[in-house]
Motif scaffolding. Structure first.
Motif, PDB file in Angstrom:
ATOM      1  N   ALA A 142      30.179  15.277   6.559  1.00  0.00           N
ATOM      2  CA  ALA A 142      30.297  13.821   6.693  1.00  0.00           C
ATOM      3  C   ALA A 142      29.035  13.126   6.186  1.00  0.00           C
ATOM      4  CB  ALA A 142      30.575  13.441   8.148  1.00  0.00           C
ATOM      5  N   SER A 143      27.878  13.688   6.479  1.00  0.00           N
ATOM      6  CA  SER A 143      26.616  13.109   6.022  1.00  0.00           C
ATOM      7  C   SER A 143      26.529  13.160   4.500  1.00  0.00           C
ATOM      8  CB  SER A 143      25.438  13.859   6.653  1.00  0.00           C
ATOM      9  OG  SER A 143      24.219  13.290   6.252  1.00  0.00           O
ATOM     10  N   PHE A 144      26.930  14.283   3.927  1.00  0.00           N
ATOM     11  CA  PHE A 144      26.932  14.408   2.463  1.00  0.00           C
ATOM     12  C   PHE A 144      27.846  13.342   1.850  1.00  0.00           C
ATOM     13  CE2 PHE A 144      28.353  15.932  -1.625  1.00  0.00           C
ATOM     14  CZ  PHE A 144      27.185  16.402  -2.210  1.00  0.00           C
ATOM     15  N   ALA A 145      29.009  13.162   2.438  1.00  0.00           N
ATOM     16  CA  ALA A 145      29.984  12.189   1.912  1.00  0.00           C
ATOM     17  C   ALA A 145      29.456  10.758   1.963  1.00  0.00           C
ATOM     18  CB  ALA A 145      31.299  12.302   2.691  1.00  0.00           C
ATOM     19  N   ARG A 146      28.530  10.469   2.872  1.00  0.00           N
ATOM     20  CA  ARG A 146      27.965   9.120   2.985  1.00  0.00           C
ATOM     21  C   ARG A 146      26.850   8.857   1.971  1.00  0.00           C
ATOM     22  NH1 ARG A 146      28.305  10.471   8.451  1.00  0.00           N
ATOM     23  NH2 ARG A 146      26.064  10.829   8.581  1.00  0.00           N
ATOM     24  N   GLN A 147      26.390   9.872   1.259  1.00  0.00           N
ATOM     25  CA  GLN A 147      25.274   9.694   0.343  1.00  0.00           C
ATOM     26  C   GLN A 147      25.734   9.088  -0.978  1.00  0.00           C
ATOM     27  OE1 GLN A 147      22.455  12.687  -0.384  1.00  0.00           O
ATOM     28  NE2 GLN A 147      21.833  12.842   1.734  1.00  0.00           N
ATOM     29  N   GLY A 148      25.407   7.835  -1.165  1.00  0.00           N
ATOM     30  CA  GLY A 148      25.776   7.143  -2.395  1.00  0.00           C
ATOM     31  C   GLY A 148      25.171   7.767  -3.632  1.00  0.00           C
ATOM     32  N   PHE A 149      23.949   8.269  -3.521  1.00  0.00           N
ATOM     33  CA  PHE A 149      23.303   8.848  -4.707  1.00  0.00           C
ATOM     34  C   PHE A 149      24.012  10.125  -5.151  1.00  0.00           C
ATOM     35  CE2 PHE A 149      19.353  10.638  -6.856  1.00  0.00           C
ATOM     36  CZ  PHE A 149      19.543   9.884  -8.009  1.00  0.00           C
ATOM     37  N   MET A 150      24.490  10.918  -4.200  1.00  0.00           N
ATOM     38  CA  MET A 150      25.238  12.121  -4.578  1.00  0.00           C
ATOM     39  C   MET A 150      26.520  11.746  -5.321  1.00  0.00           C
ATOM     40  SD  MET A 150      23.696  15.021  -3.705  1.00  0.00           S
ATOM     41  CE  MET A 150      22.350  14.187  -4.514  1.00  0.00           C
ATOM     42  N   ARG A 151      27.180  10.676  -4.872  1.00  0.00           N
ATOM     43  CA  ARG A 151      28.374  10.192  -5.592  1.00  0.00           C
ATOM     44  C   ARG A 151      27.999   9.712  -6.984  1.00  0.00           C
ATOM     45  NH1 ARG A 151      29.332   8.031  -0.582  1.00  0.00           N
ATOM     46  NH2 ARG A 151      28.712   5.926  -1.250  1.00  0.00           N
ATOM     47  N   THR A 152      26.886   9.003  -7.098  1.00  0.00           N
ATOM     48  CA  THR A 152      26.438   8.516  -8.407  1.00  0.00           C
ATOM     49  C   THR A 152      26.196   9.678  -9.362  1.00  0.00           C
ATOM     50  OG1 THR A 152      25.457   6.537  -7.451  1.00  0.00           O
ATOM     51  CG2 THR A 152      24.626   7.219  -9.606  1.00  0.00           C
ATOM     52  N   LEU A 153      25.603  10.748  -8.859  1.00  0.00           N
ATOM     53  CA  LEU A 153      25.348  11.926  -9.688  1.00  0.00           C
ATOM     54  C   LEU A 153      26.620  12.709  -9.990  1.00  0.00           C
ATOM     55  CD1 LEU A 153      22.085  13.367  -8.068  1.00  0.00           C
ATOM     56  CD2 LEU A 153      22.294  11.968 -10.137  1.00  0.00           C
ATOM     57  N   GLY A 154      27.641  12.523  -9.172  1.00  0.00           N
ATOM     58  CA  GLY A 154      28.856  13.325  -9.313  1.00  0.00           C
ATOM     59  C   GLY A 154      28.701  14.697  -8.685  1.00  0.00           C
ATOM     60  N   ALA A 155      27.759  14.834  -7.749  1.00  0.00           N
ATOM     61  CA  ALA A 155      27.499  16.117  -7.098  1.00  0.00           C
ATOM     62  C   ALA A 155      28.550  16.405  -6.037  1.00  0.00           C
ATOM     63  CB  ALA A 155      26.106  16.109  -6.469  1.00  0.00           C
ATOM     64  N   THR A 156      28.840  17.673  -5.855  1.00  0.00           N
ATOM     65  CA  THR A 156      29.810  18.091  -4.840  1.00  0.00           C
ATOM     66  C   THR A 156      29.193  19.145  -3.924  1.00  0.00           C
ATOM     67  OG1 THR A 156      30.740  19.755  -6.330  1.00  0.00           O
ATOM     68  CG2 THR A 156      31.830  17.614  -6.273  1.00  0.00           C
ATOM     69  N   LEU A 157      29.566  19.058  -2.666  1.00  0.00           N
ATOM     70  CA  LEU A 157      29.159  20.058  -1.684  1.00  0.00           C
ATOM     71  C   LEU A 157      30.139  21.221  -1.814  1.00  0.00           C
ATOM     72  CD1 LEU A 157      27.308  20.765   0.728  1.00  0.00           C
ATOM     73  CD2 LEU A 157      28.979  19.608   2.183  1.00  0.00           C
ATOM     74  N   VAL A 158      29.659  22.314  -2.371  1.00  0.00           N
ATOM     75  CA  VAL A 158      30.523  23.462  -2.668  1.00  0.00           C
ATOM     76  C   VAL A 158      30.655  24.375  -1.458  1.00  0.00           C
ATOM     77  CG1 VAL A 158      30.779  25.513  -4.131  1.00  0.00           C
ATOM     78  CG2 VAL A 158      29.941  23.371  -5.113  1.00  0.00           C
ATOM     79  N   GLU A 159      29.543  24.543  -0.734  1.00  0.00           N
ATOM     80  CA  GLU A 159      29.558  25.480   0.400  1.00  0.00           C
ATOM     81  C   GLU A 159      28.534  25.027   1.433  1.00  0.00           C
ATOM     82  OE1 GLU A 159      28.021  30.016   1.099  1.00  0.00           O
ATOM     83  OE2 GLU A 159      28.909  29.543  -0.835  1.00  0.00           O
ATOM     84  N   ILE A 160      28.895  25.154   2.688  1.00  0.00           N
ATOM     85  CA  ILE A 160      27.947  24.921   3.780  1.00  0.00           C
ATOM     86  C   ILE A 160      28.225  25.968   4.851  1.00  0.00           C
ATOM     87  CG2 ILE A 160      29.394  23.143   4.855  1.00  0.00           C
ATOM     88  CD1 ILE A 160      25.556  23.187   4.869  1.00  0.00           C
TER      89      ILE A 160
END
Length: 141
Positions: free
Chosen positions: A9-27
């Motif tokens: 959920a915290s990753f999904a809230r990060q606007g900069f990660m969305r801007t980069l197009g980054a995805t959380l592959v594994e946690i």
């Protein structure tokens, strides 16, 4: 909600990660993998992944790996990090694999390796980060 769910959920809230197009592959407890596909918007003057992009991916991989080990509601902030670039950021994707080397109540020491993936799926180590993360309480700053 588990701490792993809170990390997602915290990753999904990060606007900069969305801007980069980054995805959380594994946690998983003490580990995090983040991937980012190559785009022209993420390059430096030689057409390679910008060092800032690679550093951001590694910082987040370390931070979320540390967050995954904290008690309910625990969050982290970066205290310091050092990134060493071993080769150019050339490839179709960058993959940051973060892990906690030594967890703590206040400080956690982490490492992330950033690999570049080529079109054939081969990966090569391009950078490595050592980072210190501080446990932080949630809420506005």
């Amino acid at each position: 909600m588990t701490q792993i769910d809170r990390v997602r959920a915290s990753f999904a809230r990060q606007g900069f990660m969305r801007t980069l197009g980054a995805t959380l592959v594994e946690i998983a407890p003490g580990r995090c993998v983040i991937e980012c596909a190559f785009r022209d918007e993420l390059t430096q003057h030689h057409g390679l992944f910008h060092a800032g992009v690679l550093t951001t991916l590694a910082d987040n991989a370390c931070g979320f790996a540390a967050m995954s080990l904290l008690p309910e509601g625990g969050e982290v902030l970066s205290v310091e990090f050092k990134t060493s670039f071993l080769r150019p950021g050339a490839g179709v994707a960058a993959i940051a694999r973060g892990e906690v080397l030594k967890p703590g109540r206040t400080l956690s020491f982490c490492r992330a390796d950033i690999h570049m993936r080529d079109a054939a799926g081969r990966e090569v180590l391009a950078a490595t980060m050592l980072a210190t993360m501080m446990a932080a309480s949630p809420g506005p700053r």
